[in-house]
Design an enzyme around this catalytic site. Sequence first.
Site, PDB file in Angstrom:
ATOM      1  N   HIS A   1     -15.410  -4.961   5.152  1.00  0.00           N
ATOM      2  CA  HIS A   1     -14.998  -3.566   5.350  1.00  0.00           C
ATOM      3  C   HIS A   1     -16.081  -2.897   6.200  1.00  0.00           C
ATOM      4  CE1 HIS A   1     -12.972   0.144   3.386  1.00  0.00           C
ATOM      5  NE2 HIS A   1     -13.595   0.507   4.494  1.00  0.00           N
TER       6      HIS A   1
ATOM      7  N   VAL B   1     -19.247   9.680   1.291  1.00  0.00           N
ATOM      8  CA  VAL B   1     -20.327   9.521   0.320  1.00  0.00           C
ATOM      9  C   VAL B   1     -21.512   8.802   0.967  1.00  0.00           C
ATOM     10  CG1 VAL B   1     -20.979   8.500  -1.896  1.00  0.00           C
ATOM     11  CG2 VAL B   1     -18.681   9.450  -1.596  1.00  0.00           C
TER      12      VAL B   1
ATOM     13  N   LYS C   1       0.821  -1.205   0.000  1.00  0.00           N
ATOM     14  CA  LYS C   1       0.000   0.000   0.000  1.00  0.00           C
ATOM     15  C   LYS C   1       0.853   1.251   0.000  1.00  0.00           C
ATOM     16  CE  LYS C   1      -4.063  -1.703   2.530  1.00  0.00           C
ATOM     17  NZ  LYS C   1      -4.917  -1.440   3.712  1.00  0.00           N
TER      18      LYS C   1
ATOM     19  N   LYS D   1     -16.588   1.801  -3.387  1.00  0.00           N
ATOM     20  CA  LYS D   1     -17.800   1.236  -2.806  1.00  0.00           C
ATOM     21  C   LYS D   1     -18.998   1.403  -3.746  1.00  0.00           C
ATOM     22  CE  LYS D   1     -15.766   2.706   1.529  1.00  0.00           C
ATOM     23  NZ  LYS D   1     -15.764   3.755   2.581  1.00  0.00           N
TER      24      LYS D   1
ATOM     25  N   ASN E   1     -10.759   8.567   7.664  1.00  0.00           N
ATOM     26  CA  ASN E   1     -11.124   9.571   6.671  1.00  0.00           C
ATOM     27  C   ASN E   1     -11.542  10.845   7.382  1.00  0.00           C
ATOM     28  OD1 ASN E   1     -10.899   8.137   4.086  1.00  0.00           O
ATOM     29  ND2 ASN E   1     -12.401   6.786   5.003  1.00  0.00           N
TER      30      ASN E   1
ATOM     31  N   GLU F   1     -12.067   3.311   9.579  1.00  0.00           N
ATOM     32  CA  GLU F   1     -12.372   2.111   8.802  1.00  0.00           C
ATOM     33  C   GLU F   1     -11.583   0.917   9.325  1.00  0.00           C
ATOM     34  OE1 GLU F   1     -12.143   2.819   4.620  1.00  0.00           O
ATOM     35  OE2 GLU F   1     -13.542   4.497   4.715  1.00  0.00           O
TER      36      GLU F   1
ATOM     37  N   GLY G   1      -8.593   6.882  -1.828  1.00  0.00           N
ATOM     38  CA  GLY G   1      -9.554   6.645  -2.898  1.00  0.00           C
ATOM     39  C   GLY G   1      -9.407   5.310  -3.578  1.00  0.00           C
TER      40      GLY G   1
ATOM     41  N   ARG H   1     -13.279  13.538   6.564  1.00  0.00           N
ATOM     42  CA  ARG H   1     -14.268  14.284   5.775  1.00  0.00           C
ATOM     43  C   ARG H   1     -15.617  13.603   5.892  1.00  0.00           C
ATOM     44  NH1 ARG H   1     -14.659  10.369   2.011  1.00  0.00           N
ATOM     45  NH2 ARG H   1     -12.735   9.303   1.417  1.00  0.00           N
TER      46      ARG H   1
END
Length: 459
Positions: free
Chosen positions: A208, A295, A158, A237, A290, A275, A164, A292
Amino acid sequence: MFEKVLIANRGEIALRVLRACRELGVRTAVVYSAADADSAAVRLADEAVRIGPPASRRSYLNAAAIVEAARQVGAQAVHPGYGFLSEDADFAEICADNGLTFIGPPPEVMSALADKSSARALMRRAGLPLPPGSVAPVPTAAAAAEVAAEVGYPVIVKAAAGGGGRGMTVVSGPAELPRAYARTRAAAQAAFGDDRVYVERYLTGARHVEVQLLCDSHGNGVHLGTRDCSVQRRHQKLVEEAPAPALSAGTGEAIAECALRGALSAGFTGAGTVEFLVDPDERFHFLEINCRIQVEHPVTEMITGIDLVHEQLHIAAGVPLRLRQADVRPHGVAIECRVNVEDPERGFAPTPGRLDRFVPPGGPFTRVDTHGHAGYVFGPYYDSLLAKVVVWAPDRELALNRLERALDEFDIAGPGVRTTIPFVRRVLDDAGFRKGRYCTGLVDQLLAGPSDAHHRRHS
């Protein structure tokens, strides 16, 4: 509360923030590119400022133009939505330097949490469980091989600065590792300007699961329960639900408490998400934070009755958190599916075009967040998300049936335009998904099977 907020985004999230501001009596200004001159957000905002041509780097990623627009309209704060500059610590710092409140965490917190290696170290100190692997970046392919040999294959390489769903490579055996390591580093450098990578055990069959948080600048925080986001394609997602299904109450509570502890220890403020990966034995491992609005935030709003954007605005204005943990009482089940302008039969290739027909579903406990309308020209410049269909019901079976009904009602048509609705129907018909027994590999399993063998349950 602020008198005026600049919305530094587009599409459905710009409308979502605009509506929240209006409900709180806050005036709005939006920025827009030449491609979005006729957008719904531009029509509905109190003011709109054109900041550049369609290309994102010259418009929605142009920090200087956005700050100048905020100063021009006299805004006190900037809401970045999701994507674009929403997790850019440099942009948050530029806002602060220009006397603007960035609606999100402080720049130094964003910077520490955006770097996955730094975030992993912070969370380990806070006592959160991590997947087996390296905490610090691995500098060479040989070092990566040592980590992989220690934790066992498969592993995932990673990017430390990734996001994203980009900058990840799954490796099944040692022969693949050197090439995967080099390829991921090169991709990370190209995408993020940072070639550092780390290696961890790839958890086969994992789900997840994430936790929605609200934290203020006075040391207060609450969690709003879990969401399952395992239905993914290339780490993007497609279907999300709250609470995470087939997860024991004890595990759900433990994950939520860990998430809140980790975020508060890092000095997080605002609306954010922690997450996790959860294995078949319900062992859970920290993945990322995250900084923010997500979605998929509507599913949490639907089961809690809490407007997350309202809370974001109050927190950013310095108001102590208006909720305590006892005030959060989730009820029922909410499921969201993303309707993207893509063709699932052609590898989910984008299919931009004019929407000649656009009739979203209605009915009880059905919410559609969208910027689309009949006559809208969906261009090729940005993310392919067109709408989010969200339903609530007292139980999961009824929620699934309600979502199927809503998708059957959704009428979208235009020359060459295709959407992901047919593929989402395949997900909803999958026996494992119906039982809540599925993992992040579900979409790949469906894609590997013959689509013509699929039959609608109610046909």
